[in-house]
Enzyme design. Sequence first.
Site, PDB file in Angstrom:
ATOM      1  CE  LYS A 183      -5.027  -1.640  -4.469  1.00  0.00           C
ATOM      2  NZ  LYS A 183      -4.901  -1.825  -3.015  1.00  0.00           N
ATOM      3  CG  ASP A 219      -3.115  -2.713   1.916  1.00  0.00           C
ATOM      4  OD1 ASP A 219      -1.999  -2.243   1.614  1.00  0.00           O
ATOM      5  OD2 ASP A 219      -3.811  -3.360   1.104  1.00  0.00           O
TER       6      ASP A 219
END
Length: 479
Positions: A183, A219
Site C-alpha cells: 500500500k 486489520d
Amino acid sequence: MSSIVCHPIIKNGIATDARIKKQRPPPLVVARPRDLIQEACERLVLSDQQLRRIMVLMEKSMEQGLSGKKAAVKMLPTYVDAVPNGTEKGDFLALDLGGTNFRVLHIKLEGKETKMTGKIFRVPESIMRGTGEALFDHIADCMAKFMEENNLKDATKLPLGFTFSFPCEQDGLTRGKLVTWTKGFKASGVEGSDVVTLLRDACHRRKDIDIDVVALLNDTVGTLMACAFQENTCQIGVIVGTGTNACYMERLDRIPKLAGYVDEHNVTPEEMIINTEWGAFGDDGALSFLRTKWDDAVDRESINPGQHLYEKMISGMYMGECARVVLEDLAKQGLLFGGHSDAISTPHCFPTKTFQKTYQILEDIGVEMITANDCANVAYVCSLISTRAAHLTAAGIAMLLNRINKKHVTVGVDGSVYRFHPTYPTLLDAKIAELIVGDIEYKLMLSEDGSGRGAALVAAVATRLKEEKLAAAATASER
Ligand code: BGC
C-alpha cells in the site's frame, strides 16, 4: 485512502450530469459505437468458469502456504484462537497503522457497549518512505500527544492492541516480523524486523510513555473479532479498502506448519485465525491467464512491482489507476476523447473516488473535447473495473466459505471500497451466491471499525484468557 471508483448516473446511455447538459461542447468526433469499446475491453469481463478456476488456484496456493512451503498466499498464523464471549470489559489502547492515516484510540469495553475516544494523525509520504526509525518515532509522538490530551500519561499501563495492517510473520500474539510493505509504504529497515520491538524502542527513546502491547494484529483479524462480538457465526474477516485481504478461522489439524504447536499453557487450540494475505495471490504467475496489459502497466509503475497482484486488480489504491490506463489506451486507439490521450496519460491523474460527475472530473484533469458518449464510455470502463474487482473478491470469499463448509457463516467486511462504492457490495454478494456449493447459508456483515474495536477485543480476549489461566493455575496449586 478512502477511495473508490463509482459510476456516473447513466440514463439511456447518457450521463445525466447537470454540467454536461449546460456545458457540453458539441461533439467534434463522430460517436464510436459502444461495441468497439466493448470489444477492446473484453478481457476485463470474467466468466464464472474463470472465477471457479481462480478459486481452485487460490485454494492450492493457500494449502501450500499452510504447509509451510514457499507460497504466494502466505497464510500467516495470528495466534488468535478464541473469539470474544461477550464478557470482555475494561480500558484498552489501540493503535491502528495501515494507510495514510494513523489512529490512536482509548476504548472502554462494557458488555456489548463500546466507548471510544480517538485521534487521527496523518502519515506524510516522507515518513511512509523514510526510515523505519522515523516512522516509529512519529507513531510514538502521536501516541504521546494523544495520551497527554486525554490525561492518560499517568494512568497505569493500559493493555494495548496494535493493528498493523501489513503482512507479518508472527510467532506469538505479541511479536511479528514484517514480511513486506504494501500500500505505498517503503520505510527502510522494517522488513524482517519485529514491529512490536520497533514500537517499544521508539517509546523508550522518548522516555515519557510506557506501553504494554498485549496483541499485534492485522486489520482483517480485528474485523473478524468485531463482527464475532455481534454475531457468533462470524468465521471470516475481509477488508476491501486501500488494500485487500481476508482472514478466517482454520482448524489446527489443517495447518501442517503448526504441527505440534502448544500455547504457553501447553494447550493445543482447536482452531486459529489465519491471515491469508490473499493480496499476494498471483505473484507466482497463477493469475497470468486473466491479467491484462493494463494490469501489467499498473503493476510496473507501482512502488512494489511483481508484488500483491490480486490486490492490484481489486483494491481502492489501484482501481482509479487501472481505469486510467484503460482509458489512455482507448484514447490512443481513437475510441475516446477524439483520440486525444495527453491529459489522461499522467499517472494517477484519474482519482479513485466517488464521482457522479464524469464530465467535471474529466474536465478537471484537462481532457479536451469530451462528448456525452465519452462520458458514458468512461462510466462503462469504470463499471467493468469495479465489477471485475467485486467478482475477484467474490471468488476468494466463496472459496473460503466452501472450505469452511459450515451451514451458517457470517463474513465480516470492512474497507472504503465496500463501504462507499454504490454497487460493489451488491455485485460481491450476488457473485458469492453463484459460486458457493452445497447448502451453505452466508451473510455479509459490515463490521464497524475492526481496526479499533477489534484491536481492543483481541487485547481483551488475551487479557481474559491470561487471567483465567492464572486463576486456574492458582486453584490447582492450592489443592
Ligand atoms: C496488507 C494486508 C491488509 C490489507 C488491508 C494489504 O495490503 O498486505 O495485511 O490486511 O492490505 O488493509
